[in-house]
Design an enzyme around this catalytic site. Structure first.
Site, mmCIF file in Angstrom:
data_model
loop_
_atom_site.group_PDB
_atom_site.id
_atom_site.type_symbol
_atom_site.label_atom_id
_atom_site.label_comp_id
_atom_site.label_asym_id
_atom_site.label_seq_id
_atom_site.Cartn_x
_atom_site.Cartn_y
_atom_site.Cartn_z
ATOM 1 N NE ARG A 95 10.659 22.123 1.442
ATOM 2 C CZ ARG A 95 10.334 21.830 0.184
ATOM 3 N NH1 ARG A 95 10.383 22.764 -0.752
ATOM 4 N NH2 ARG A 95 9.961 20.615 -0.149
ATOM 5 C CG ASP A 131 11.573 13.374 1.529
ATOM 6 O OD1 ASP A 131 12.003 12.361 0.948
ATOM 7 O OD2 ASP A 131 10.394 13.451 1.962
ATOM 8 C CG HIS A 181 8.769 16.881 -8.665
ATOM 9 N ND1 HIS A 181 7.588 16.979 -7.972
ATOM 10 C CD2 HIS A 181 8.416 16.729 -9.963
ATOM 11 C CE1 HIS A 181 6.563 16.886 -8.810
ATOM 12 N NE2 HIS A 181 7.036 16.721 -10.015
ATOM 13 C CB CYS A 189 24.754 27.137 -12.267
ATOM 14 S SG CYS A 189 24.861 28.813 -12.895
ATOM 15 N N GLY A 237 -0.001 8.921 -1.119
ATOM 16 C CA GLY A 237 0.331 10.194 -0.469
ATOM 17 C C GLY A 237 0.543 11.338 -1.422
ATOM 18 C CB THR A 238 0.650 12.118 -4.760
ATOM 19 O OG1 THR A 238 0.423 13.187 -5.702
ATOM 20 C CG2 THR A 238 0.219 10.815 -5.353
ATOM 21 C CB SER A 239 -2.756 16.484 -3.576
ATOM 22 O OG SER A 239 -1.740 17.091 -4.327
ATOM 23 C CB ALA A 283 1.502 5.843 3.373
HETATM 24 P P1 NAD Z 1 0.691 17.442 -1.632
HETATM 25 O O1 NAD Z 1 1.214 18.212 -0.456
HETATM 26 O O2 NAD Z 1 -0.026 18.168 -2.703
HETATM 27 O O3 NAD Z 1 -0.328 16.309 -1.125
HETATM 28 C C1 NAD Z 1 -0.040 15.443 -0.073
HETATM 29 C C2 NAD Z 1 -1.079 14.334 -0.061
HETATM 30 O O4 NAD Z 1 -0.699 13.412 0.932
HETATM 31 C C3 NAD Z 1 -2.507 14.799 0.270
HETATM 32 O O5 NAD Z 1 -3.412 14.235 -0.665
HETATM 33 C C4 NAD Z 1 -2.754 14.223 1.659
HETATM 34 O O6 NAD Z 1 -4.113 13.847 1.872
HETATM 35 C C5 NAD Z 1 -1.855 13.006 1.642
HETATM 36 N N1 NAD Z 1 -1.405 12.553 2.953
HETATM 37 C C6 NAD Z 1 -1.217 13.267 4.080
HETATM 38 N N2 NAD Z 1 -0.768 12.470 5.052
HETATM 39 C C7 NAD Z 1 -0.674 11.214 4.536
HETATM 40 C C8 NAD Z 1 -0.279 9.952 5.054
HETATM 41 N N3 NAD Z 1 0.132 9.820 6.338
HETATM 42 N N4 NAD Z 1 -0.292 8.873 4.229
HETATM 43 C C9 NAD Z 1 -0.707 8.993 2.939
HETATM 44 N N5 NAD Z 1 -1.110 10.156 2.398
HETATM 45 C C10 NAD Z 1 -1.085 11.258 3.188
HETATM 46 O O7 NAD Z 1 1.919 16.653 -2.195
HETATM 47 P P2 NAD Z 1 2.245 16.092 -3.645
HETATM 48 O O8 NAD Z 1 1.042 15.461 -4.233
HETATM 49 O O9 NAD Z 1 3.491 15.306 -3.459
HETATM 50 O O10 NAD Z 1 2.546 17.357 -4.575
HETATM 51 C C11 NAD Z 1 3.133 18.572 -4.181
HETATM 52 C C12 NAD Z 1 4.569 18.833 -4.603
HETATM 53 O O11 NAD Z 1 5.221 19.109 -3.397
HETATM 54 C C13 NAD Z 1 5.368 17.737 -5.219
HETATM 55 O O12 NAD Z 1 5.886 18.255 -6.382
HETATM 56 C C14 NAD Z 1 6.551 17.495 -4.252
HETATM 57 O O13 NAD Z 1 7.766 17.515 -4.982
HETATM 58 C C15 NAD Z 1 6.559 18.652 -3.338
HETATM 59 N N6 NAD Z 1 6.828 18.403 -1.914
HETATM 60 C C16 NAD Z 1 7.718 17.434 -1.515
HETATM 61 C C17 NAD Z 1 7.929 17.199 -0.163
HETATM 62 C C18 NAD Z 1 8.920 16.126 0.249
HETATM 63 O O14 NAD Z 1 9.876 15.863 -0.474
HETATM 64 N N7 NAD Z 1 8.692 15.461 1.393
HETATM 65 C C19 NAD Z 1 7.233 17.926 0.809
HETATM 66 C C20 NAD Z 1 6.331 18.919 0.361
HETATM 67 C C21 NAD Z 1 6.136 19.132 -1.000
#
Ligand code: NAD
Length: 260
Positions: free
Chosen positions: A76, A110, A125, A133, A193-195, A237
Site C-alpha cells: 500500500r 495516505d 486513523h 512497536c 468520500g466516506t462510506s 470529489a
Molecule cells: P470506504 O472505502 O469505506 O468508502 C469510500 C467511499 O468513497 C464510498 O462511499 C464511495 O462511494 C466513495 N467514493 C468513491 N470514489 C469517490 C470519489 N471519486 N469522490 C468521492 N467519493 C468517492 O472508506 P472510508 O469511509 O474512508 O472508511 C474505511 C477505512 O478505510 C477508513 O478507516 C480509512 O482509514 C481506511 N482507508 C484509507 C485509505 C487511504 O488512506 N487512502 C484507503 C482505503 C481505506
C-alpha cells in the site's frame, strides 16, 4: 481531468459558504480514489485480491501472520508513493486559504492531504508511513538493518507495525477529541468520500447536525448519512470540489478579491 465541473452547486449553499467563518471537513478513502489509491470497498488487486481488508487490518491478523500484514502495508505504501494528490485534495487546500477557521479531519492514512498542502489537519486513523512497536505502542523511527519481516523494535525486540488504527482498535484520544470539538463547533460541515460506516468517525457529521451546522455530503453513492444531510452533492470529489470553490470564492488562488 476537468476541474470546471458543470455541476450546479445549490445557490443556497453558495450563499452560506460565502459568509461562513468556520468550515470543518471530514474525508475518507473516496477523496483519494481519483489519485488511484483504492478504497477499502473496491476490489483489491493482484496478490491481495483474495483477502478482505478486515482480514489484514486487525491486531488478530497481525498476531496470526505479521509478515503478511507487514507486506500488505509495504504494497500500500508503494501504491501511495506512486500516486499524486488530485484536484479534490487541492480544492481543500484552497478552501483552507479562503476561510477564517478551517479544520480538515481525515480517516485516510495516505498522507495525500499534507502532500497537497493542507495544514489544519487531524489524522484520525494514523499514517501509513509511520511505524510503532506492537508490544509497547511507542513510535519508532529507526531500527537496525536485518532480514526480519517485520523488523524488530530497537528498544524491546518486539515486532514493529504500521502506526495506523486497525479495526477493533481505539483512535488516538487527542485526535478524536480535536475532531469532536471541531464537529461540534462547525458552521458548515462536509463529509467527503466516506462510506459513513466506520465509527466513531461516522458520528462526526451527526455531532455537527445536532449542533445546528449545515452538513454537506459529496459522494457518487448514497450512504447511511445521505438522508440526514442538508445538501447532497452526488459525484466524484475531484470534479465537485474545484467547481464549488470556483463558484463560491472565484478561481485563482491569491487574487484576494472580496467577491461580488
Ligand atoms: P470506504 O472505502 O469505506 O468508502 C469510500 C467511499 O468513497 C464510498 O462511499 C464511495 O462511494 C466513495 N467514493 C468513491 N470514489 C469517490 C470519489 N471519486 N469522490 C468521492 N467519493 C468517492 O472508506 P472510508 O469511509 O474512508 O472508511 C474505511 C477505512 O478505510 C477508513 O478507516 C480509512 O482509514 C481506511 N482507508 C484509507 C485509505 C487511504 O488512506 N487512502 C484507503 C482505503 C481505506
Amino acid at each position: 481531468m476537468s476541474t470546471m465541473s458543470p455541476l450546479l452547486i445549490p445557490a443556497a449553499l453558495v450563499t452560506r459558504l460565502r459568509v461562513a467563518r468556520r468550515l470543518v471537513v471530514l474525508t475518507g478513502a473516496g477523496i483519494s480514489a481519483e489519485s488511484g489509491v483504492p478504497t477499502f470497498r473496491e476490489a483489491q488487486t493482484g496478490l491481495w485480491a483474495r483477502y478482505n481488508p478486515e482480514e489484514l487490518a486487525t491486531p488478530e491478523a497481525f498476531r496470526g501472520n505479521p509478515q503478511r500484514v507487514w507486506e500488505w502495508y509495504a504494497w500500500r505504501q508503494e501504491r501511495v508513493r506512486q500516486a499524486e494528490p488530485n484536484a479534490g485534495h487541492y480544492a481543500l487546500v484552497e478552501m483552507e486559504r479562503r476561510v477564517a477557521e478551517f479544520v480538515l479531519i481525515t480517516q485516510n492514512v495516505d498522507g495525500l492531504h499534507r502532500r497537497a498542502g493542507s495544514h489544519q489537519m487531524v489524522e484520525l486513523h494514523g499514517n501509513l508511513f509511520r511505524v510503532k512497536c506492537f508490544d509497547e505502542d511507542r513510535p519508532v523511527e529507526n531500527w537496525p538493518e536485518s532480514a526480519d519481516i517485520p523488523p524488530r523494535c530497537p528498544h524491546c525486540g518486539g515486532l514493529l507495525r504500521p502506526d495506523v488504527v486497525w479495526f477493533g482498535e481505539r483512535l488516538p484520544v487527542s485526535a478524536l477529541q480535536a475532531a469532536e470539538q471541531a464537529a461540534a463547533t462547525a458552521e458548515i460541515f462536509f463529509s467527503i468520500g466516506t462510506s459513513a460506516l466506520v465509527y466513531p468517525a461516522a458520528d462526526l457529521p451527526f455531532t455537527a447536525l445536532a449542533a445546528g451546522a449545515t452538513v454537506v455530503e459529496i459522494n457518487p453513492q448514497p450512504t447511511p448519512l445521505s438522508p440526514h444531510v442538508t445538501f447532497s452533492l452526488n459525484g466524484p470529489a475531484g470534479a465537485i470540489l474545484p467547481g464549488l470553490v470556483e463558484q463560491v470564492w472565484g478561481s485563482a488562488s491569491g487574487v484576494g478579491g472580496s467577491g461580488p
